[in-house]
Design a protein around this motif. Structure first.
Motif, short mmCIF file in Angstrom:
data_model
loop_
_atom_site.label_atom_id
_atom_site.label_comp_id
_atom_site.label_asym_id
_atom_site.label_seq_id
_atom_site.Cartn_x
_atom_site.Cartn_y
_atom_site.Cartn_z
N ARG A 209 0.68 2.85 -4.31
CA ARG A 209 0.26 4.23 -4.07
C ARG A 209 -0.29 4.37 -2.66
O ARG A 209 -0.75 5.45 -2.27
CB ARG A 209 -0.80 4.65 -5.10
CG ARG A 209 -0.25 4.75 -6.52
CD ARG A 209 -1.13 5.62 -7.40
NE ARG A 209 -1.53 6.85 -6.75
CZ ARG A 209 -0.78 7.95 -6.69
NH1 ARG A 209 0.39 7.97 -7.25
NH2 ARG A 209 -1.22 9.02 -6.08
N PRO A 211 -0.40 5.29 0.86
CA PRO A 211 0.46 6.23 1.58
C PRO A 211 1.18 5.59 2.77
O PRO A 211 2.29 5.98 3.10
CB PRO A 211 -0.49 7.33 2.03
CG PRO A 211 -1.86 6.77 1.89
CD PRO A 211 -1.81 5.72 0.83
N ARG A 212 0.54 4.59 3.39
CA ARG A 212 1.18 3.95 4.53
C ARG A 212 2.42 3.16 4.07
O ARG A 212 3.48 3.23 4.68
CB ARG A 212 0.21 3.03 5.25
CG ARG A 212 0.79 2.40 6.50
CD ARG A 212 -0.12 1.31 7.05
NE ARG A 212 -1.50 1.73 7.00
CZ ARG A 212 -2.08 2.46 7.93
NH1 ARG A 212 -1.41 2.81 8.99
NH2 ARG A 212 -3.33 2.83 7.81
N LEU A 215 5.10 5.56 3.26
CA LEU A 215 5.70 6.12 4.47
C LEU A 215 6.72 5.15 5.07
O LEU A 215 7.84 5.54 5.42
CB LEU A 215 4.59 6.42 5.49
CG LEU A 215 5.05 6.92 6.86
CD1 LEU A 215 5.62 8.33 6.75
CD2 LEU A 215 3.90 6.91 7.86
#
Lengths: 475, 289
Positions: A209, A211-212, A215
């Motif tokens: 989970r 976010p990096r 991404l």
């Protein structure tokens, strides 16, 4: 023995009497129980008690649970180690110069090559299995400590002079399908436990989970799609690590959008890949190592989910291996340099804390090799002039994807063109390095002394790099 | 046309997040010195945000800082530090009346002079978080040429209203609509409140679609994963883009011919249709002149 043809010994001691382990021998193990493995420590303790010395340990890999081996190196039980990886106290101690002989770090394909060719001759293989029958037919899908594929152990079973199975359960004869077969096995020992189920599935593969990582994964999937790989019948592998595993989720979306299916997924199999297989999006799962319990379940349940051994997977010494049929592999990295060489074995402090695994095998084989990494880890750049240790040579890496843009190997101008056309943030790798250093400054290089603590083997058996002792660890 | 579909909140005391917030692709990053920073960390956060503004390249992403109000011991120093750091816009929380904003404008003006920045270069955004503020939205929206957007802060607002937030947002309907109308009347943007359920993708999408339909230009977000969702909500369909392109081309043709009347497929195109088409192209990421 309990009856004609049965190979069951009442204890490990009796089995050791029967197979005869002597000082100076090479003994092998597998790492399918990962952080839950109890077999290596159990067997080495038993051998130490018998006064066996100067062993060469040849496990397919080691983890942080193998810290007790430090004492067995110190007391002379173990003289040398060859493994795909190691971390934790044993790795720290070896980095600091624990052993007289440097350890040898091999790839999964390189290990299978060396064993099948006889370059590494194993005297006794001690193979933990969740269940087997009294004559030695075993697989990894039954029992309390089910670990799924026994792909690494299968190479040991067919090559070792003697094979001892340590099992939690004696199943009625004939246990099938037999990953390890009765004609390969000399002795069977029932033990209380071969692995801790919590450690077997540990760490592996819950969808990230972060976010990096998401991404990076999403950018990698866009790049893979942009260069035309996501077409009907393509094949894929994703290495361990949050971002690389998460690529599967985004590739799934791309496959649904394009209405295409993959022919096979290879390597470490995760619950995400199982889901794609069960949805009909991936034809076959070729499994050398089941990364979680869901994968182990699927291996037993789904006919298209096939167990393969490490030679089928990645050996460069045979007449063909599956990595050569890969369209794309996504791999993690601790460090990447300007030539796109990748380090996955030593940390930024020079200390061993990783595994070579199938990294260089899949990179060499796959038509498209994508390496994913955050540009910065904490206060340190991931992209640098020269990696601390080369595990995978830059010539087999095609694309680096970070959270701040991607860089293409200059040998692949057609990729650069396709990615640029798709509007993806393509940068020069030197540009990425400068960007990283604009945040962190140029890190002071780690200083090493002359003591070589490890040799890194490329898959063909040549030494691609050495690991030296960080000065900070020398006393 | 600058878009403000997503303004990504970053706590001012989180160095790694200050460094990285823009990589998730928000239209604006919003460094927070107010509610997410405890009183004992106010000075440290202010310094971190100042350094981030000074040192980091945000690749063209708008840098907004939410400062503490001037009625606190921190507000004035916040404004001075962020103006000195080069901030693009200052966001004032809890704006109840035009005077709140005008006081900030004066402080910003003074800071611009002191730190050698061109007068008027720092924009303002006013967050309205009370019934009184909502009823003054029209005056607030029109009170400063620096003001580029007004935003609604729902948590304080519903408390002030003696109610709570519901999934449907009925309690916010009137306030949201008044805020959008005030923004439009003043020719500035309207920004919707945050959605706090970070793991509730469906709930977020529902609320973002509602805000878009009400006329909001964007939404404040508190997690990087919400940035992509917002972009998805505001993304025009291929058909909308194709139609907008034709409208804009027809308008350009008419202008080239010196004709005041724009027509397409035998129908007259009004000015608002051209404006809407330009906005569609901007949302689609196509530059329009």
């Amino acid at each position: 023995m309990s009856r004609e043809g049965s190979k069951v010994y009442e204890s490990l001691e009796r089995a050791l009497d029967a197979v005869g382990v002597e000082s100076g021998m090479t003994v092998s193990f597998h790492h399918h129980f990962r952080e839950g493995d109890l077999v290596v420590n159990m067997v080495v303790e038993a051998l130490a008690r018998r006064g066996v010395r100067d062993l060469t340990l040849a496990p397919s890999s080691l983890t942080s649970v193998h810290a007790p081996l430090v004492g067995r190196v110190k007391d002379g039980t173990i003289r040398s180690i060859r493994t795909s990886g190691l971390r934790g106290p044993l790795a720290d101690a070896i980095s600091a110069g624990l052993m007289d002989e440097p350890i040898l770090v091999h790839s999964h394909g390189g290990r299978a090559r060396a064993m099948d060719s006889g370059e590494v001759a194993v005297d006794v293989a001690f193979l933990g299995v969740p269940a087997c029958d009294e004559r030695g037919n075993a697989n990894g899908t039954a029992g309390r400590s089910a670990c799924g594929s026994l792909g690494y152990a299968m190479v040991d079973a067919r090559n070792a002079r003697k094979v001892v199975l340590l099992t939690e359960e004696i199943a009625p004869y004939p246990l099938g399908p037999a990953s390890i077969r009765q004609d390969q096995v000399d002795a069977v020992v029932k033990v209380d436990s071969v692995g801790d189920p919590a450690g077997i599935g540990k760490g592996a593969t819950r969808m990230t989970r972060d976010p990096r990582e998401l991404l990076i994964a999403s950018n990698a999937a866009r790049a893979i799609e942009a260069v035309g790989v996501v077409r009907d019948g393509f094949s894929l592998q994703t290495g361990s690590g949050g971002a690389s595993l998460a690529v599967v989720r985004f590739l799934r979306e791309a496959m649904l959008r394009r209405g295409v299916k993959a022919s096979f997924a290879l390597g470490g199999i995760t619950s995400q890949l199982v889901r794609l297989h069960e949805e009909g999006l991936v034809g076959a799962l070729l499994d050398t190592q089941s990364f979680d319990l869901d994968a182990a379940r699927s291996l037993a349940a789904n006919p298209g989910h096939r167990e393969i051994d490490a030679a089928y997977y990645a050996s460069p010494g045979g007449k063909g291996c599956a990595v050569d049929a890969l369209d794309v592999v996504v791999l993690s990295a601790m460090e990447v340099d300007l030539e796109l060489n990748v380090n996955v074995i030593t940390g930024s402090d020079g200390v061993i804390r990783g595994a070579s695994g199938g990294h260089c095998d899949t990179a060499a084989g796959a038509a498209l090799t994508v390496v994913v990494a955050p540009l910065l880890r904490g206060r340190l750049p991931t992209v640098m002039d020269r990696v601390t240790t080369v595990v995978t040579p830059g010539r087999s890496v095609d694309l680096l994807v970070t959270d701040r843009g991607m860089a293409v190997n200059p040998r692949r101008p057609e990729l650069l063109e396709a990615l640029t056309r798709a509007g993806l943030p393509v940068r020069d790798v030197a540009w990425l390095k400068r960007l990283a250093e604009s945040y962190t400054g140029v890190p002071r290089p780690v200083e090493f002394d002359d003591r070589v603590v490890g040799l890194v083997e490329y898959r063909d058996g040549s030494v691609i790099d050495t690991i030296r002792r960080p000065k900070a660890l020398a006393r | 046309m600058r878009l403000r579909r997503s303004m990504l909140y970053v706590p001012g005391n989180a160095p790694a997040m200050l460094r990285d917030a823009h990589i998730y692709g928000p239209d604006s990053v919003m460094f927070d010195l107010e509610d997410s920073v405890s009183p004992r960390e106010k000075d440290a956060a202010r310094h971190l945000v100042f350094r981030a503004l000074k040192d980091y390249d945000y690749a063209g992403v708008e840098r907004v800082v939410r400062v503490n109000g001037l009625d606190t011991p921190y507000g004035l120093e916040d404004i001075q530090a962020v103006v000195a750091g080069g901030v693009d816009a200052v966001r004032l929380p809890k704006t109840d009346c035009p005077e709140d904003l005008l006081a900030v404008e004066r402080a910003v003006e003074a800071a611009e002079r002191r730190f050698g920045r061109p007068s008027g270069s720092v924009k303002l955004i006013a967050a309205i978080e009370s019934a009184r503020g909502i009823l003054s939205a029209r005056e607030i929206a029109a009170c400063s040429p620096r003001l580029v957007a007004i935003a609604i802060g729902a948590e304080d607002f519903v408390t002030d209203l003696h109610t709570t937030r519901s999934p449907e947002g009925v309690e916010l309907l009137a306030a949201r609509s008044l805020l959008v109308m005030a923004a439009r009347a003043a020719g500035i943007m309207a920004i919707d409140t945050v959605f706090t359920g970070v793991d509730d993708e469906e709930g977020f999408l529902r609320e973002a679609r509602l805000a878009k339909q009400l006329g909001f230009d964007g939404k404040s977000v508190i997690h990087p994963s919400q940035v992509a969702l917002i972009r998805f909500v505001y993304e025009p369909s291929p058909e909308e883009i194709a139609k907008a392109r034709r409208v804009v081309e027809a308008a350009a043709d008419a202008e080239a011919k010196g004709s005041g009347v724009v027509s397409l497929d035998g129908k007259m195109i009004d000015k608002p249709i051209v404006e809407r088409a330009l906005r569609v192209l901007a949302l689609a990421g196509e530059a329009s002149e």
